[in-house]
Design a protein around this motif. Structure first.
Motif, PDB file in Angstrom:
ATOM      1  N   ALA A 292       0.655  -1.152   0.474  1.00 10.90           N
ATOM      2  CA  ALA A 292       0.162  -0.285   0.397  1.00 10.90           C
ATOM      3  C   ALA A 292       0.912   1.124   0.216  1.00 10.90           C
ATOM      4  N   ALA A 293       1.698   1.399   0.761  1.00 13.17           N
ATOM      5  CA  ALA A 293       3.358   2.324   0.827  1.00 13.17           C
ATOM      6  C   ALA A 293       3.340   2.541  -0.575  1.00 13.17           C
ATOM      7  N   TYR A 294       3.989   1.676  -1.153  1.00 17.66           N
ATOM      8  CA  TYR A 294       4.613   1.769  -2.516  1.00 17.66           C
ATOM      9  C   TYR A 294       3.920   2.323  -3.604  1.00 17.66           C
ATOM     10  N   THR A 295       2.178   1.832  -3.428  1.00 20.29           N
ATOM     11  CA  THR A 295       1.468   2.313  -4.335  1.00 20.29           C
ATOM     12  C   THR A 295       1.167   4.220  -4.360  1.00 20.29           C
ATOM     13  N   GLN A 296       0.679   3.911  -3.116  1.00 15.34           N
ATOM     14  CA  GLN A 296       0.324   5.646  -2.869  1.00 15.34           C
ATOM     15  C   GLN A 296       2.049   6.033  -2.693  1.00 15.34           C
ATOM     16  N   SER A 297       2.469   6.170  -2.922  1.00 12.73           N
ATOM     17  CA  SER A 297       4.320   6.288  -3.254  1.00 12.73           C
ATOM     18  C   SER A 297       4.289   6.872  -5.080  1.00 12.73           C
ATOM     19  N   TRP A 298       3.864   6.111  -5.776  1.00 10.75           N
ATOM     20  CA  TRP A 298       3.693   6.166  -6.873  1.00 10.75           C
ATOM     21  C   TRP A 298       3.049   7.279  -7.013  1.00 10.75           C
ATOM     22  N   GLU A 299       1.571   7.143  -6.691  1.00 10.71           N
ATOM     23  CA  GLU A 299       0.323   7.966  -6.902  1.00 10.71           C
ATOM     24  C   GLU A 299       1.249   9.149  -6.295  1.00 10.71           C
ATOM     25  N   ALA A 300       1.799   9.417  -5.712  1.00 14.55           N
ATOM     26  CA  ALA A 300       1.882  10.840  -5.508  1.00 14.55           C
ATOM     27  C   ALA A 300       2.625  11.766  -5.793  1.00 14.55           C
ATOM     28  N   GLN A 301       3.762  10.743  -6.731  1.00 12.93           N
ATOM     29  CA  GLN A 301       5.062  10.976  -7.343  1.00 12.93           C
ATOM     30  C   GLN A 301       4.470  11.380  -8.428  1.00 12.93           C
ATOM     31  N   THR A 302       3.201  10.557  -9.092  1.00 14.42           N
ATOM     32  CA  THR A 302       2.758  10.761 -10.619  1.00 14.42           C
ATOM     33  C   THR A 302       2.384  11.771 -10.576  1.00 14.42           C
ATOM     34  N   LYS A 303       1.076  12.200  -9.571  1.00 14.37           N
ATOM     35  CA  LYS A 303       0.618  13.123  -9.295  1.00 14.37           C
ATOM     36  C   LYS A 303       1.682  14.576  -9.698  1.00 14.37           C
ATOM     37  N   ALA A 304       2.434  14.741  -9.216  1.00 14.53           N
ATOM     38  CA  ALA A 304       3.515  15.568  -8.828  1.00 14.53           C
ATOM     39  C   ALA A 304       4.192  15.757 -10.025  1.00 14.53           C
TER      40      ALA A 304
END
Length: 193
Positions: A66-78
């Motif tokens: 879950a942390a990994y997926t959330q991190s990717w989502e945040a980076q994609t938005k950035a």
């Protein structure tokens, strides 16, 4: 040769952006095609996790995924706006890793570039180790086929080196800070998956 871009997408963006704006040699990974979405659209880019990604019954392994997926989502938005403002990057990424992401974003801003689309990730079975600070690692196959670097003003796709890997193996490292897993590092491997 391994290229480090402590955390995420960082490696993807750092490679794509640097290869265009500053260092053509950093072309391990990058986008390959536009998905036709307008960068200024209201749709928020999120990462797609492949249904083949393994689901873990262990609560700690599930939390790491879950942390990994959330991190990717945040980076994609950035990367979609070349800024970490208003994203959850600080909630998912350590300061060391965040510093590298911010460098990438600054390079993108200077070059007038953003991303459209989203990457597909397929994280596999995290390995969790106990200790004073619990740690974890996982391996992923990152597919950047539909995550495209574009010129922000013209909305045109930025040409990238043909030798780049569009799909690549990545290893993520984590530490558990209190009750939360934080991504500390990503190592992209110069091999396709």
């Amino acid at each position: 040769m391994k290229r480090r871009a402590h955390h995420s997408a960082v490696h993807f963006r750092k490679t794509a952006t640097a290869s265009l704006a500053l260092c053509a040699a950093l072309a391990l990974t990058a986008c390959s095609s536009s998905d036709g979405k307008d960068e200024a659209s209201d749709e928020s880019p999120t990462v797609t996790q492949s249904p083949t990604a393994s689901a873990s019954a262990d609560p700690e392994e599930t939390a790491v995924l879950a942390a990994y997926t959330q991190s990717w989502e945040a980076q994609t938005k950035a990367y979609a706006k070349a800024s970490s403002a208003g994203t959850d990057l600080r909630k998912t990424t350590t300061l060391r890793a965040l510093g590298l992401i911010e460098q990438d974003l600054e390079t993108m801003r200077k070059a007038g570039q953003v991303t459209i689309g989203k990457p597909m990730i397929r994280p596999q079975d995290p390995k969790v180790t106990d200790g004073e600070i619990p740690k974890a690692t996982l391996t992923d196959c990152v597919d950047t086929t539909n995550w495209t670097l574009i010129d922000k003003a013209t909305k045109k796709k930025v040409p990238l080196p043909s030798t780049r890997l569009v799909k690549y193996v990545s290893t993520a490292k984590f530490e558990k800070w209190g009750t939360k897993w934080m991504v500390t590092e990503l190592t992209a491997q110069p091999q396709t998956c």
